[in-house]
Design an enzyme around this catalytic site. Structure first.
Site, PDB file in Angstrom:
ATOM      1  N   ARG A   2       0.848  -1.181   0.000  1.00  0.00           N
ATOM      2  CA  ARG A   2       0.000   0.000   0.000  1.00  0.00           C
ATOM      3  C   ARG A   2       0.889   1.238   0.000  1.00  0.00           C
ATOM      4  O   ARG A   2       2.104   1.140   0.134  1.00  0.00           O
ATOM      5  CB  ARG A   2      -0.978  -0.016   1.183  1.00  0.00           C
ATOM      6  N   GLY A   3       0.276   2.395  -0.221  1.00  0.00           N
ATOM      7  CA  GLY A   3       1.017   3.622  -0.449  1.00  0.00           C
ATOM      8  C   GLY A   3       1.060   3.908  -1.939  1.00  0.00           C
ATOM      9  O   GLY A   3       1.426   3.040  -2.738  1.00  0.00           O
ATOM     10  N   ALA A   4       0.661   5.113  -2.323  1.00  0.00           N
ATOM     11  CA  ALA A   4       0.472   5.426  -3.742  1.00  0.00           C
ATOM     12  C   ALA A   4       1.696   5.121  -4.610  1.00  0.00           C
ATOM     13  O   ALA A   4       1.568   4.449  -5.641  1.00  0.00           O
ATOM     14  CB  ALA A   4       0.046   6.883  -3.903  1.00  0.00           C
ATOM     15  N   ARG A  17      -7.625  -0.417  -6.769  1.00  0.00           N
ATOM     16  CA  ARG A  17      -7.758   0.685  -5.816  1.00  0.00           C
ATOM     17  C   ARG A  17      -8.094   1.942  -6.616  1.00  0.00           C
ATOM     18  O   ARG A  17      -7.299   2.368  -7.445  1.00  0.00           O
ATOM     19  CB  ARG A  17      -6.455   0.925  -5.037  1.00  0.00           C
ATOM     20  N   ASP A  65      -2.502  10.677  -2.089  1.00  0.00           N
ATOM     21  CA  ASP A  65      -2.776   9.620  -3.061  1.00  0.00           C
ATOM     22  C   ASP A  65      -3.252  10.171  -4.404  1.00  0.00           C
ATOM     23  O   ASP A  65      -3.094   9.510  -5.425  1.00  0.00           O
ATOM     24  CB  ASP A  65      -3.827   8.658  -2.499  1.00  0.00           C
ATOM     25  N   ASN A 101      -5.918  12.141   0.892  1.00  0.00           N
ATOM     26  CA  ASN A 101      -5.006  11.334   1.704  1.00  0.00           C
ATOM     27  C   ASN A 101      -5.857  10.511   2.666  1.00  0.00           C
ATOM     28  O   ASN A 101      -7.089  10.649   2.707  1.00  0.00           O
ATOM     29  CB  ASN A 101      -4.026  12.243   2.459  1.00  0.00           C
ATOM     30  N   LYS A 102      -5.204   9.668   3.445  1.00  0.00           N
ATOM     31  CA  LYS A 102      -5.915   8.817   4.400  1.00  0.00           C
ATOM     32  C   LYS A 102      -6.950   9.621   5.180  1.00  0.00           C
ATOM     33  O   LYS A 102      -6.693  10.728   5.628  1.00  0.00           O
ATOM     34  CB  LYS A 102      -4.907   8.191   5.358  1.00  0.00           C
TER      35      LYS A 102
END
Length: 352
Positions: free
Chosen positions: A54-56, A95, A245, A255-256
């Protein structure tokens, strides 16, 4: 970055096994360090959708290799190009929010179109990963002066940095985005301390950010997601740096979920708020926050922690994975090409 005495990236390719890539299974951290070997498009899709990776920036890198693995799988078919394009669509669908995913897949399908050769495609994917690591390094270089300036003003006192979710090397290929300036500051002897939001419901802060910062020797303290406002009110935060992201052409950043609330608290308390990401995260086709697709994830992520119920079984759950922080709340954007204001004119100037 180092784990123990060994240098790691979050994704790597072993030339002795050309039909695979290796990634760190982030679902297992911090309790165990396990390496996953991905050998097919389906395995890549599963790793992305289940958040093993995970993580863009990292999602984009893994997706790029997914196109390569698809090409290797489909090499004996009559219409390889059409089959790989179908797999590419499947990868892009895993995603919806992170723009780097689609960007990397599109890059690799363009390579496929012009150079349908396994070795060339492998080199292209390797180059994309190397470039991603270099972009993160440059984000660190460009963001470092912000921390240095606060340190000078505090005469060498502790620079307290608040971050949300994980935007370190685990989320990228190396270095990180939001954490890249932090690592560089620490390595240069600047007295830094990071407030780490736990980041429910997936706990990327408590499980990943706290782990990688501690492993690198960066002083950090884990806090509940809702504690940031209290810390800001009481002068315990000097700067907020988060990842991203997807960013609009006008400077709004997704973002989150929970990032927007941190930005509001930072604005209310006069604390600079920065978002750090490579320029590939800009989606120049959109310029309004409501044009960003916000992923809504399975309610069991909220109802349960590691399979253990913490809520009634049938309680309805709203589980948006991201929120959008409007450009007006962002002090500036830290990119691999430099720092710019969060407005369309400044972004276009930066990209030009």
């Amino acid at each position: 970055m180092k784990i123990g005495e060994k240098d790691y990236r979050s994704i790597w390719h072993d030339e002795r096994d050309p039909g695979s890539i290796h990634v760190i299974d982030q679902r297992k951290l911090p309790f165990s360090f396990e390496v996953m070997t991905l050998r097919s498009c389906d395995e890549v899709c599963d790793a992305i959708s289940t958040m093993a990776v995970r993580g863009a920036p990292l999602i984009g890198a893994v997706a790029a290799w997914g196109v390569v693995l698809s090409f290797l799988e489909r090499s004996g078919e009559s219409d390889v190009h059409a089959s790989v394009m179908n797999d590419a669509f499947k990868i892009k669908s895993t995603r919806p929010t992170a723009v780097n995913l689609a960007w990397a897949v599109d890059f690799m399908t363009e390579v496929l179109k012009n150079y349908p050769d396994a070795d060339i495609m492998r080199r292209a994917a390797e180059g994309l990963c190397d470039d991603e690591a270099e972009r993160s390094r440059r984000i660190g270089v460009n963001g470092l002066p912000l921390i240095e300036e606060i340190s000078r003003k505090k005469e060498g006192g502790v620079v307290n940095i608040l971050t949300h979710c994980n935007a370190g090397w685990l989320a990228c290929v190396d270095y990180g985005t939001a954490l890249a300036p932090v690592y560089m500051a620490h390595d240069r002897g600047i007295n830094v301390h990071v407030w780490v939001d736990e980041t429910r419901p997936r706990n990327q802060g408590s499980r990943l950010t706290a782990w990688e910062l501690s492993n690198h020797g960066v002083p950090c303290t884990l806090i509940t997601d809702n504690a940031g406002g209290h810390l800001m009110q009481n002068g315990m935060v000097d700067i907020v740096i988060v990842g991203c992201d997807r960013a609009t052409a006008s400077g709004d950043v997704a973002n989150k979920t929970g990032t927007y609330l941190k930005a509001l608290a930072a604005r209310d308390n006069g604390i600079p708020f920065y978002s750090a990401f490579p320029v590939s995260t800009f989606d120049m086709a959109i310029d309004r926050p409501d044009q960003i697709i916000i992923e809504e994830r399975d309610g069991d992520e909220v109802r349960k922690i590691d399979g253990i119920n913490i809520a009634p079984d049938n309680i309805p759950v709203s589980n948006y994975g991201f929120d959008v922080t409007p450009a007006r709340l962002i002090t500036a954007i830290i990119t691999d090409r430099g720092i710019c204001r969060a407005d369309k004119e400044s972004i276009l100037t930066l990209l030009s």
